[in-house]
Write an enzyme that holds these catalytic residues in place. Structure first.
Site, PDB file in Angstrom:
ATOM      1  N   LYS A 152       0.642  -1.305   0.579  1.00  0.00           N
ATOM      2  CA  LYS A 152      -0.294  -0.313  -0.022  1.00  0.00           C
ATOM      3  C   LYS A 152       0.970   0.852   0.170  1.00  0.00           C
ATOM      4  O   LYS A 152       1.963   1.700   0.829  1.00  0.00           O
ATOM      5  CB  LYS A 152      -1.246   0.027   1.711  1.00  0.00           C
ATOM      6  CG  LYS A 152      -2.073  -0.953   1.270  1.00  0.00           C
ATOM      7  CD  LYS A 152      -3.178  -1.033   2.494  1.00  0.00           C
ATOM      8  CE  LYS A 152      -4.273  -1.522   2.143  1.00  0.00           C
ATOM      9  NZ  LYS A 152      -5.180  -1.269   3.349  1.00  0.00           N
ATOM     10  N   GLU A 194       1.035  -2.054  16.511  1.00  0.00           N
ATOM     11  CA  GLU A 194       0.260  -2.632  15.656  1.00  0.00           C
ATOM     12  C   GLU A 194       0.751  -3.929  15.784  1.00  0.00           C
ATOM     13  O   GLU A 194      -0.111  -5.209  15.146  1.00  0.00           O
ATOM     14  CB  GLU A 194       0.918  -1.922  13.784  1.00  0.00           C
ATOM     15  CG  GLU A 194       0.098  -0.698  13.575  1.00  0.00           C
ATOM     16  CD  GLU A 194      -0.820  -0.483  13.049  1.00  0.00           C
ATOM     17  OE1 GLU A 194      -1.733  -1.523  12.640  1.00  0.00           O
ATOM     18  OE2 GLU A 194      -1.105   0.865  12.727  1.00  0.00           O
ATOM     19  N   LYS A 235       1.117 -10.536   8.953  1.00  0.00           N
ATOM     20  CA  LYS A 235       1.010  -9.872   7.422  1.00  0.00           C
ATOM     21  C   LYS A 235       1.277 -10.091   6.189  1.00  0.00           C
ATOM     22  O   LYS A 235       0.180 -10.374   5.459  1.00  0.00           O
ATOM     23  CB  LYS A 235       1.431  -8.279   7.883  1.00  0.00           C
ATOM     24  CG  LYS A 235       0.811  -7.721   6.602  1.00  0.00           C
ATOM     25  CD  LYS A 235       0.999  -5.951   7.049  1.00  0.00           C
ATOM     26  CE  LYS A 235       0.916  -4.944   6.071  1.00  0.00           C
ATOM     27  NZ  LYS A 235       0.829  -3.791   6.209  1.00  0.00           N
ATOM     28  N   GLU A 245      -7.252  -5.942  -1.194  1.00  0.00           N
ATOM     29  CA  GLU A 245      -8.329  -5.861   0.283  1.00  0.00           C
ATOM     30  C   GLU A 245     -10.195  -6.115  -0.313  1.00  0.00           C
ATOM     31  O   GLU A 245     -10.418  -5.203  -0.412  1.00  0.00           O
ATOM     32  CB  GLU A 245      -7.630  -4.513   1.091  1.00  0.00           C
ATOM     33  CG  GLU A 245      -8.721  -4.810   2.079  1.00  0.00           C
ATOM     34  CD  GLU A 245      -7.788  -2.708   3.010  1.00  0.00           C
ATOM     35  OE1 GLU A 245      -6.862  -2.693   3.119  1.00  0.00           O
ATOM     36  OE2 GLU A 245      -9.226  -2.653   3.167  1.00  0.00           O
ATOM     37  N   ARG A 249      -7.784  -9.050   4.068  1.00  0.00           N
ATOM     38  CA  ARG A 249      -7.138  -8.146   4.539  1.00  0.00           C
ATOM     39  C   ARG A 249      -7.273  -7.126   5.152  1.00  0.00           C
ATOM     40  O   ARG A 249      -6.661  -6.323   6.020  1.00  0.00           O
ATOM     41  CB  ARG A 249      -6.327  -7.379   2.966  1.00  0.00           C
ATOM     42  CG  ARG A 249      -5.330  -6.359   3.588  1.00  0.00           C
ATOM     43  CD  ARG A 249      -3.956  -6.597   1.782  1.00  0.00           C
ATOM     44  NE  ARG A 249      -3.528  -5.731   2.393  1.00  0.00           N
ATOM     45  CZ  ARG A 249      -2.190  -4.798   1.778  1.00  0.00           C
ATOM     46  NH1 ARG A 249      -1.879  -5.244   0.673  1.00  0.00           N
ATOM     47  NH2 ARG A 249      -1.434  -3.863   2.343  1.00  0.00           N
ATOM     48  N   ASN A 253      -7.363  -3.722   9.578  1.00  0.00           N
ATOM     49  CA  ASN A 253      -7.721  -2.303   9.852  1.00  0.00           C
ATOM     50  C   ASN A 253      -8.172  -2.381  11.233  1.00  0.00           C
ATOM     51  O   ASN A 253      -9.141  -1.585  11.726  1.00  0.00           O
ATOM     52  CB  ASN A 253      -9.231  -1.940   8.899  1.00  0.00           C
ATOM     53  CG  ASN A 253      -8.376  -1.650   7.530  1.00  0.00           C
ATOM     54  OD1 ASN A 253      -6.539  -1.154   7.631  1.00  0.00           O
ATOM     55  ND2 ASN A 253      -8.945  -2.102   6.254  1.00  0.00           N
ATOM     56  N   HIS A 274      -0.181   8.169  15.084  1.00  0.00           N
ATOM     57  CA  HIS A 274      -0.502   6.868  14.153  1.00  0.00           C
ATOM     58  C   HIS A 274      -1.314   5.636  15.205  1.00  0.00           C
ATOM     59  O   HIS A 274      -2.725   5.130  15.274  1.00  0.00           O
ATOM     60  CB  HIS A 274      -0.307   6.501  12.347  1.00  0.00           C
ATOM     61  CG  HIS A 274      -1.180   5.414  12.270  1.00  0.00           C
ATOM     62  ND1 HIS A 274      -2.414   5.482  11.743  1.00  0.00           N
ATOM     63  CD2 HIS A 274      -0.944   4.150  12.302  1.00  0.00           C
ATOM     64  CE1 HIS A 274      -2.670   4.501  11.507  1.00  0.00           C
ATOM     65  NE2 HIS A 274      -1.850   3.435  11.575  1.00  0.00           N
TER      66      HIS A 274
END
Ligand code: GLY
Length: 375
Positions: A152, A194, A235, A245, A249, A253, A274
């Site tokens: 991405k 994350e 991942k 996605e 995927r 989120n 973030h």
């Protein structure tokens, strides 16, 4: 949990994408050998490094030296640190810099930095001469476990975060874990959100391991490498199943729908990084799941307790300064990419490691939940 890596050799996590397959190489001291790994892929290439001023100070000289030693020709475009660089103006400056350095189709772009640099350089590589290959050398925890993997790329628009971009897979990700030794603690913590996310999505044993080992992960050494490798393996697995996605995927989120709204509400500023927004968002996704009768309250409490233990925020009240009211947050949620024709999609949970994609979530229920969270 068994050790995933060998102290002597770097850990290699393959991303199985057929013709676009690549390796994530993880371990200490890897920047010294970066040049020979790239030369093996693209002998004699020009390498257009994109980095930011802070990262350049710490890591640019060894990267350039390693490339030159391997017979490659580096040139560098340096941007200002921070989310502000994911703009049209900086994107144009990066493309101009790469064109001036005569980076051609058989050459390479190299993203050296955190998530901002990776997204920006990747998008520049995706569009330069209609597509040039690129290598990710992530230097933040967040970039090593998330943004450098999966292709991405993109920049922000005045309408929202990451709204302009492309899927463009790197040809190599090299995560030198020594780079994390100089990362400020707050940034490391934000990246850790994350890491915890992968346990919460579908790997309860990993979450339990993190609850026991997080201090070792923060201290560095084998536990840190293991946490990064486990995150990257999760991942890689999701990306290989659903590169663009259209399905699974979206699980990545988790925490991002609430989180992006809070991040936007705080003006994408240092007030809320973030990863911190994702931490609040994950705690909220679990509490919202409890409010909908989907998940046991004790699981939501356990998630929040772990995030709090490492020093991450878990509630709106933990975020300093003013934020939009509930209607304002609902408007920001409606702008998210995870909204399709007005229907809200959230990643919710039936328990730790049991997350699922919930389409058509009732906006009135989300509004009532957010209102209650403000009390
Ligand atoms: N950061 C979420 C994804 O790569 O899909």
């Amino acid at each position: 949990m068994s050790a995933l890596h060998d102290i002597e050799a770097p850990t290699v996590v393959p991303v199985g994408l057929g013709a676009r397959a690549y390796d994530i190489v993880i371990g200490p001291g890897l920047i010294a050998g970066l040049g020979s790994r790239i030369a093996a892929l693209r002998p004699g290439a020009r390498v257009g490094i994109v980095t930011d001023a802070n990262v350049a100070e710490r890591h640019l000289a060894p990267v350039e030296a390693s490339l030159k030693e391997a017979g490659l020709t580096p040139s560098t475009v340096t941007v200002a640190p921070g989310e502000g660089s994911k703009s049209f103006a900086t994107f144009e400056a990066v493309l101009d810099g790469l064109l001036a350095a005569r980076i051609e189709r058989r050459d390479l772009v190299l993203a050296l930095g955190g998530g901002v640099v990776g997204d920006l350089a990747g998008f520049a590589a995706a569009t330069l001469r209609r597509g040039v290959d690129f290598v990710q050398v992530p230097t933040s925890l967040l970039a090593q476990v998330d943004s450098s993997v999966g292709g991405k790329t993109g920049i922000n628009s005045r309408h929202g975060k990451n709204l302009i971009g492309a899927f463009h897979q790197p040809v190599l990700v090299l995560a030198d874990t020594d780079a994390l030794d100089t990362l400020p603690l707050r940034e490391f913590r934000a990246g850790y959100a994350e890491v915890a996310k992968y346990g919460l999505i579908d790997n309860a044993p990993f979450f339990e391991w993190l609850e026991r080992k997080w201090r070792e992960v923060f201290a560095g050494g084998p536990a840190r490498i293991e946490a990064i490798a486990t995150s990257c393996a999760s991942k890689a697995d999701v990306v290989a199943r659903d590169e663009f996605e259209t399905g699974d995927r979206a699980l990545l989120n988790l925490g991002h729908t609430f989180g992006h709204a809070l991040e936007a509400g705080a003006g994408f500023s240092q007030r809320l990084l973030h990863g911190e927004a994702v931490a609040v968002g994950m705690a909220q996704a679990f509490r919202f799941s409890v409010s909908q009768g989907l998940c046991a309250g004790q699981d939501a409490e356990r998630v929040a307790a772990h995030l709090r233990a490492v020093g991450l925020p878990t509630r709106i009240a933990d975020i300093p300064g003013e934020l939009p009211d509930t209607d304002g947050l609902m408007n920001l949620i409606a702008q998210d990419k995870k909204v399709s024709r007005g229907a809200l999609t959230f990643i919710l949970a039936r328990g730790i490691g049991q997350s699922f994609i919930a389409r058509d979530v009732d906006p009135a229920a989300v509004r009532a939940f957010l209102e209650a969270e403000r009390q």
